[in-house]
Design a protein around this motif. Structure first.
Motif, PDB file in Angstrom:
ATOM      1  N   THR A   1      86.504  74.836   2.965  1.00 37.23           N
ATOM      2  CA  THR A   1      86.154  75.756   1.888  1.00 37.23           C
ATOM      3  C   THR A   1      85.594  77.021   2.514  1.00 37.23           C
ATOM      4  OG1 THR A   1      85.624  73.881   0.466  1.00 37.23           O
ATOM      5  CG2 THR A   1      84.811  76.040  -0.232  1.00 37.23           C
ATOM      6  N   HIS A   2      86.155  78.147   2.145  1.00 38.51           N
ATOM      7  CA  HIS A   2      85.792  79.434   2.744  1.00 38.51           C
ATOM      8  C   HIS A   2      84.400  79.876   2.258  1.00 38.51           C
ATOM      9  CE1 HIS A   2      86.780  83.944   3.337  1.00 38.51           C
ATOM     10  NE2 HIS A   2      86.247  83.429   4.437  1.00 38.51           N
ATOM     11  N   ARG A   3      83.378  79.614   3.085  1.00 34.73           N
ATOM     12  CA  ARG A   3      81.991  79.910   2.731  1.00 34.73           C
ATOM     13  C   ARG A   3      81.343  80.969   3.620  1.00 34.73           C
ATOM     14  NH1 ARG A   3      81.866  77.625  -2.003  1.00 34.73           N
ATOM     15  NH2 ARG A   3      81.932  75.360  -2.073  1.00 34.73           N
TER      16      ARG A   3
ATOM     17  N   GLU B   1      85.300  88.507   3.577  1.00 35.06           N
ATOM     18  CA  GLU B   1      84.051  87.921   3.092  1.00 35.06           C
ATOM     19  C   GLU B   1      84.351  86.587   2.399  1.00 35.06           C
ATOM     20  OE1 GLU B   1      80.883  88.983   3.673  1.00 35.06           O
ATOM     21  OE2 GLU B   1      81.946  90.325   5.026  1.00 35.06           O
ATOM     22  N   PRO B   2      83.361  85.714   2.302  1.00 40.78           N
ATOM     23  CA  PRO B   2      83.591  84.387   1.709  1.00 40.78           C
ATOM     24  C   PRO B   2      84.185  84.473   0.308  1.00 40.78           C
ATOM     25  CG  PRO B   2      81.397  84.527   2.655  1.00 40.78           C
ATOM     26  CD  PRO B   2      81.981  85.907   2.717  1.00 40.78           C
ATOM     27  N   THR B   3      85.179  83.650   0.068  1.00 42.02           N
ATOM     28  CA  THR B   3      85.828  83.618  -1.243  1.00 42.02           C
ATOM     29  C   THR B   3      85.457  82.382  -2.046  1.00 42.02           C
ATOM     30  OG1 THR B   3      87.755  82.433  -0.388  1.00 42.02           O
ATOM     31  CG2 THR B   3      87.847  84.864  -0.337  1.00 42.02           C
ATOM     32  N   GLY B   4      84.946  81.352  -1.370  1.00 41.72           N
ATOM     33  CA  GLY B   4      84.667  80.082  -2.033  1.00 41.72           C
ATOM     34  C   GLY B   4      85.917  79.260  -2.288  1.00 41.72           C
ATOM     35  N   ARG B   5      87.051  79.740  -1.832  1.00 41.36           N
ATOM     36  CA  ARG B   5      88.315  79.042  -2.063  1.00 41.36           C
ATOM     37  C   ARG B   5      88.520  77.926  -1.043  1.00 41.36           C
ATOM     38  NH1 ARG B   5      92.745  83.677  -3.514  1.00 41.36           N
ATOM     39  NH2 ARG B   5      91.579  84.585  -5.240  1.00 41.36           N
ATOM     40  N   SER B   6      89.184  76.883  -1.489  1.00 35.78           N
ATOM     41  CA  SER B   6      89.560  75.797  -0.590  1.00 35.78           C
ATOM     42  C   SER B   6      90.870  76.141   0.094  1.00 35.78           C
ATOM     43  CB  SER B   6      89.732  74.497  -1.366  1.00 35.78           C
ATOM     44  OG  SER B   6      88.495  74.085  -1.884  1.00 35.78           O
TER      45      SER B   6
END
Length: 131
Positions: free
Chosen positions: A83-85, A92-97
């Motif tokens: 997960t992009h944290r 920048e972090p997207t919160g996407r898996s």
């Protein structure tokens, strides 16, 4: 440890658990080939690469689906998940898996890995990150 066991340890211990001490006998200096770029690297740099991925992607994990080895070559089919944290390559972090298919090819000289080729579905990774 046989060649299939060595490459499984690269993923299980190295990538997934960030434990590289047991990999030292197999990973000295080696050639890394990714995305048309080639460079000489070593275990210390691999640790830094893996660390950067773990900083950017929470729950980062390679799931190894198949390993085949013969003579001086081993091949691996695996899926990278996380997960992009954290910031990664200017994003920048997207919160996407992410879930990205990979193929790896390892060349050995005796018990040591001398070359690693990584093939990944880069368009899928970029799409999953919203690029």
């Amino acid at each position: 440890m046989d060649r299939a066991g060595i490459v499984r340890a690269v993923f299980d211990q190295g990538w997934n658990e960030q434990r590289f001490d047991a990999l030292a006998p197999a990973l000295g200096t080696f050639e890394l080939h990714v995305g048309g770029q080639h460079r000489t690297t070593d275990l210390a740099e691999l640790e830094a690469i893996v660390g950067a991925w773990h900083e950017a992607f929470a729950e980062l994990r390679f799931d190894v689906h198949a390993v085949t080895a013969s003579d001086d070559v081993a091949a691996v089919r695996a899926t990278l998940r996380g997960t992009h944290r954290g910031a990664w390559q200017g994003l920048e972090p997207t919160g996407r898996s992410i879930e990205v298919e990979h193929m790896f090819f390892f060349r050995f000289d005796g018990p040591r890995i001398t070359h690693v080729w990584e093939l990944l579905d880069r368009p899928a990774l970029d799409a999953q990150l919203g690029r």
